[in-house]
Design a protein around this motif. Structure first.
Motif, PDB file in Angstrom:
ATOM      1  N   GLY A 150       3.749  -2.950 -11.311  1.00  0.00           N
ATOM      2  CA  GLY A 150       2.322  -2.677 -11.248  1.00  0.00           C
ATOM      3  C   GLY A 150       1.975  -1.614 -10.223  1.00  0.00           C
ATOM      4  N   MET A 151       1.253  -0.568 -10.677  1.00  0.00           N
ATOM      5  CA  MET A 151       0.775   0.514  -9.837  1.00  0.00           C
ATOM      6  C   MET A 151      -0.741   0.635 -10.070  1.00  0.00           C
ATOM      7  SD  MET A 151       4.074   3.038 -10.549  1.00  0.00           S
ATOM      8  CE  MET A 151       3.068   4.477 -10.595  1.00  0.00           C
ATOM      9  N   SER A 152      -1.368   1.666  -9.535  1.00  0.00           N
ATOM     10  CA  SER A 152      -2.838   1.769  -9.634  1.00  0.00           C
ATOM     11  C   SER A 152      -3.355   1.629 -11.067  1.00  0.00           C
ATOM     12  CB  SER A 152      -3.328   3.098  -9.065  1.00  0.00           C
ATOM     13  OG  SER A 152      -3.115   3.128  -7.677  1.00  0.00           O
ATOM     14  N   SER A 153      -2.640   2.254 -11.996  1.00  0.00           N
ATOM     15  CA  SER A 153      -3.169   2.305 -13.369  1.00  0.00           C
ATOM     16  C   SER A 153      -2.856   1.048 -14.176  1.00  0.00           C
ATOM     17  CB  SER A 153      -2.590   3.521 -14.086  1.00  0.00           C
ATOM     18  OG  SER A 153      -1.182   3.445 -14.050  1.00  0.00           O
ATOM     19  N   LEU A 210      13.535  -8.013  -8.682  1.00  0.00           N
ATOM     20  CA  LEU A 210      13.592  -6.848  -9.565  1.00  0.00           C
ATOM     21  C   LEU A 210      12.352  -5.967  -9.392  1.00  0.00           C
ATOM     22  CD1 LEU A 210      14.661  -8.585 -12.926  1.00  0.00           C
ATOM     23  CD2 LEU A 210      16.151  -7.620 -11.145  1.00  0.00           C
ATOM     24  N   MET A 211      12.549  -4.672  -9.663  1.00  0.00           N
ATOM     25  CA  MET A 211      11.442  -3.706  -9.641  1.00  0.00           C
ATOM     26  C   MET A 211      11.490  -2.880 -10.918  1.00  0.00           C
ATOM     27  SD  MET A 211      10.902  -0.198  -9.160  1.00  0.00           S
ATOM     28  CE  MET A 211      10.457   1.000  -7.923  1.00  0.00           C
ATOM     29  N   GLY A 212      10.322  -2.538 -11.420  1.00  0.00           N
ATOM     30  CA  GLY A 212      10.281  -1.679 -12.603  1.00  0.00           C
ATOM     31  C   GLY A 212       9.023  -0.832 -12.644  1.00  0.00           C
ATOM     32  N   MET A 213       9.119   0.248 -13.413  1.00  0.00           N
ATOM     33  CA  MET A 213       7.964   1.124 -13.636  1.00  0.00           C
ATOM     34  C   MET A 213       7.775   1.288 -15.131  1.00  0.00           C
ATOM     35  SD  MET A 213       8.744   4.150 -10.948  1.00  0.00           S
ATOM     36  CE  MET A 213       7.231   5.095 -10.941  1.00  0.00           C
ATOM     37  N   ALA A 214       6.555   1.039 -15.590  1.00  0.00           N
ATOM     38  CA  ALA A 214       6.269   1.200 -17.017  1.00  0.00           C
ATOM     39  C   ALA A 214       6.090   2.676 -17.345  1.00  0.00           C
ATOM     40  CB  ALA A 214       5.008   0.427 -17.386  1.00  0.00           C
ATOM     41  N   VAL A 269       2.769  -5.808  -6.102  1.00  0.00           N
ATOM     42  CA  VAL A 269       2.261  -4.589  -6.733  1.00  0.00           C
ATOM     43  C   VAL A 269       2.327  -3.444  -5.729  1.00  0.00           C
ATOM     44  CG1 VAL A 269       0.790  -5.747  -8.428  1.00  0.00           C
ATOM     45  CG2 VAL A 269      -0.136  -5.229  -6.157  1.00  0.00           C
ATOM     46  N   ARG A 270       2.565  -2.226  -6.238  1.00  0.00           N
ATOM     47  CA  ARG A 270       2.697  -1.035  -5.388  1.00  0.00           C
ATOM     48  C   ARG A 270       1.538  -0.098  -5.730  1.00  0.00           C
ATOM     49  NH1 ARG A 270       7.122  -1.484  -8.619  1.00  0.00           N
ATOM     50  NH2 ARG A 270       6.443   0.467  -9.534  1.00  0.00           N
ATOM     51  N   ILE A 271       0.547  -0.057  -4.849  1.00  0.00           N
ATOM     52  CA  ILE A 271      -0.692   0.647  -5.196  1.00  0.00           C
ATOM     53  C   ILE A 271      -1.015   1.732  -4.176  1.00  0.00           C
ATOM     54  CG2 ILE A 271      -3.168   0.363  -5.597  1.00  0.00           C
ATOM     55  CD1 ILE A 271      -2.620  -2.383  -6.697  1.00  0.00           C
ATOM     56  N   GLY A 272      -1.148   2.968  -4.675  1.00  0.00           N
ATOM     57  CA  GLY A 272      -1.458   4.097  -3.806  1.00  0.00           C
ATOM     58  C   GLY A 272      -2.859   4.629  -4.042  1.00  0.00           C
ATOM     59  N   SER A 273      -3.026   5.349  -5.149  1.00  0.00           N
ATOM     60  CA  SER A 273      -4.289   6.074  -5.354  1.00  0.00           C
ATOM     61  C   SER A 273      -5.518   5.168  -5.459  1.00  0.00           C
ATOM     62  CB  SER A 273      -4.185   7.023  -6.553  1.00  0.00           C
ATOM     63  OG  SER A 273      -3.428   6.462  -7.567  1.00  0.00           O
ATOM     64  N   ALA A 274      -5.371   3.960  -5.947  1.00  0.00           N
ATOM     65  CA  ALA A 274      -6.537   3.061  -6.020  1.00  0.00           C
ATOM     66  C   ALA A 274      -6.998   2.611  -4.626  1.00  0.00           C
ATOM     67  CB  ALA A 274      -6.223   1.846  -6.898  1.00  0.00           C
ATOM     68  N   ALA A 303       0.861  -1.180   0.000  1.00  0.00           N
ATOM     69  CA  ALA A 303       0.000   0.000   0.000  1.00  0.00           C
ATOM     70  C   ALA A 303       0.901   1.236   0.000  1.00  0.00           C
ATOM     71  CB  ALA A 303      -0.907  -0.007   1.225  1.00  0.00           C
ATOM     72  N   VAL A 304       0.861   1.992  -1.072  1.00  0.00           N
ATOM     73  CA  VAL A 304       1.755   3.153  -1.200  1.00  0.00           C
ATOM     74  C   VAL A 304       1.126   4.338  -0.471  1.00  0.00           C
ATOM     75  CG1 VAL A 304       2.870   4.745  -2.806  1.00  0.00           C
ATOM     76  CG2 VAL A 304       2.766   2.298  -3.339  1.00  0.00           C
ATOM     77  N   SER A 305       1.757   4.696   0.650  1.00  0.00           N
ATOM     78  CA  SER A 305       1.160   5.657   1.585  1.00  0.00           C
ATOM     79  C   SER A 305       1.821   7.021   1.559  1.00  0.00           C
ATOM     80  CB  SER A 305       1.209   5.062   2.997  1.00  0.00           C
ATOM     81  OG  SER A 305       2.523   4.629   3.321  1.00  0.00           O
ATOM     82  N   LYS A 306       2.662   7.284   0.557  1.00  0.00           N
ATOM     83  CA  LYS A 306       3.295   8.603   0.450  1.00  0.00           C
ATOM     84  C   LYS A 306       2.227   9.690   0.414  1.00  0.00           C
ATOM     85  CE  LYS A 306       3.632   8.342  -4.612  1.00  0.00           C
ATOM     86  NZ  LYS A 306       4.433   7.806  -5.717  1.00  0.00           N
ATOM     87  N   THR A 307       2.497  10.768   1.091  1.00  0.00           N
ATOM     88  CA  THR A 307       1.617  11.944   1.229  1.00  0.00           C
ATOM     89  C   THR A 307       0.353  11.688   2.073  1.00  0.00           C
ATOM     90  OG1 THR A 307       0.128  11.782  -0.701  1.00  0.00           O
ATOM     91  CG2 THR A 307       2.306  12.735  -1.103  1.00  0.00           C
ATOM     92  N   GLU A 355       6.831   3.887   0.887  1.00  0.00           N
ATOM     93  CA  GLU A 355       7.028   5.340   0.895  1.00  0.00           C
ATOM     94  C   GLU A 355       8.145   5.679  -0.082  1.00  0.00           C
ATOM     95  OE1 GLU A 355       5.661   7.947   2.667  1.00  0.00           O
ATOM     96  OE2 GLU A 355       4.143   6.688   3.639  1.00  0.00           O
ATOM     97  N   ASN A 356       8.146   6.915  -0.584  1.00  0.00           N
ATOM     98  CA  ASN A 356       9.205   7.286  -1.531  1.00  0.00           C
ATOM     99  C   ASN A 356      10.119   8.399  -1.033  1.00  0.00           C
ATOM    100  OD1 ASN A 356       7.433   9.404  -1.827  1.00  0.00           O
ATOM    101  ND2 ASN A 356       7.707   9.556  -4.043  1.00  0.00           N
ATOM    102  N   ARG A 357       9.877   8.889   0.187  1.00  0.00           N
ATOM    103  CA  ARG A 357      10.765   9.930   0.721  1.00  0.00           C
ATOM    104  C   ARG A 357      11.284   9.515   2.084  1.00  0.00           C
ATOM    105  NH1 ARG A 357       7.730  15.050  -1.473  1.00  0.00           N
ATOM    106  NH2 ARG A 357       8.378  14.798  -3.626  1.00  0.00           N
ATOM    107  N   MET A 400      10.886   1.002   0.989  1.00  0.00           N
ATOM    108  CA  MET A 400      11.316   2.229   0.321  1.00  0.00           C
ATOM    109  C   MET A 400      11.171   1.995  -1.177  1.00  0.00           C
ATOM    110  SD  MET A 400      12.473   5.253   0.461  1.00  0.00           S
ATOM    111  CE  MET A 400      13.078   6.375  -0.788  1.00  0.00           C
ATOM    112  N   ILE A 401      10.301   2.755  -1.835  1.00  0.00           N
ATOM    113  CA  ILE A 401      10.030   2.486  -3.252  1.00  0.00           C
ATOM    114  C   ILE A 401      10.561   3.566  -4.180  1.00  0.00           C
ATOM    115  CG2 ILE A 401       7.981   1.088  -2.706  1.00  0.00           C
ATOM    116  CD1 ILE A 401       6.273   3.501  -3.616  1.00  0.00           C
ATOM    117  N   GLY A 402      10.958   4.718  -3.618  1.00  0.00           N
ATOM    118  CA  GLY A 402      11.362   5.841  -4.471  1.00  0.00           C
ATOM    119  C   GLY A 402      12.866   5.963  -4.603  1.00  0.00           C
TER     120      GLY A 402
END
Ligand SMILES: *Cc1c(COP(=O)(O)O)cnc(C)c1O
Length: 215
Positions: free
Chosen positions: A186-189, A148-152, A202-207, A22-26, A45-47, A66-68
């Protein structure tokens, strides 16, 4: 929908072996507690500063990721407690994490970030560097490479996202062992596309928490 309803909905869409971060940044401590009280124990979190502060304020059985992008000079603040660093994107960073892990008498779990997006703004190693990075990491006593981690690319072009995720999945399948077994994509979108292409984290925040005003 409440945070609880959204968590349940996402959990149902994921396979049993897929970890939801659960991506809880901000997000406020109260929002994180709401998810925690629904049984969510893994947060990303990313910061660094925000991660340190939330670790102090929230229950101790939370697993913090730590994801950022992580600057080497900030590793020391999270080294005592961080559970997984997703964003190892340079050998310099890897060696700093190793140093701080040893100072804290820990072995820190790490993912190697792979640059798959067709955007310069995203960090990570190139696919053809991965085996060498893993070999070098295996010489470091304070590091355990878990995967491994990646962002599309941020795009509505589904084919492009599939193409990028399948590139990272292909290299993941080649290097996979009983120890190196996490593919964080994988993120919300795009998490539904990610799980179709080998994701097991999967790293999901806004969803979960709703859209962010700032990020
Ligand atoms: C913010 C962030 C996410 C989550 O993004 P959402 O679109 O809110 O799900 C995932 N991974 C990283 C690295 C992020 O910075």
């Amino acid at each position: 929908m409440s945070i609880n309803d959204k968590l349940r909905k996402i959990q149902k869409e994921l396979k049993n072996n897929t970890v939801l971060v659960a991506v809880s940044k901000t997000r406020k401590v109260s929002e994180i507690l709401e998810a925690y009280n629904c049984g969510q124990k893994v947060f990303g979190e990313n910061r660094v500063q925000e991660l340190v502060q939330k670790n102090n304020e929230l229950p101790q059985d939370i697993e913090w990721h730590m994801i950022g992008h992580l600057q080497s000079n900030k590793v020391r603040y999270i080294a005592p407690f961080v559970d997984l660093i997703h964003s190892v994107d340079s050998l310099k960073l890897l060696s700093e994490i190793n140093k701080r892990a040893i100072q804290n008498n820990r072995i820190i779990d790490c993912l190697i970030q792979v640059h798959i997006a067709k955007e310069d703004s995203k960090f990570g190693f190139k696919i053809n560097q991965i085996t060498d990075v893993i070999y070098k990491a295996q010489q470091l006593k304070g590091i355990k490479i878990k995967g491994l981690m990646g962002m599309a690319t941020f795009t509505n072009n589904r084919e492009r996202i599939i193409n990028e995720f399948s590139q990272i999945n292909t290299i993941f399948q080649k290097i996979k062992t009983s120890q190196i077994n996490i593919l964080s994509i994988g993120m919300s979108s795009d998490y539904l596309i990610a799980v179709e292409n080998g994701s097991n984290m999967v790293r999901i925040g806004s969803a979960i928490f709703g859209s962010r005003r700032t990020s």
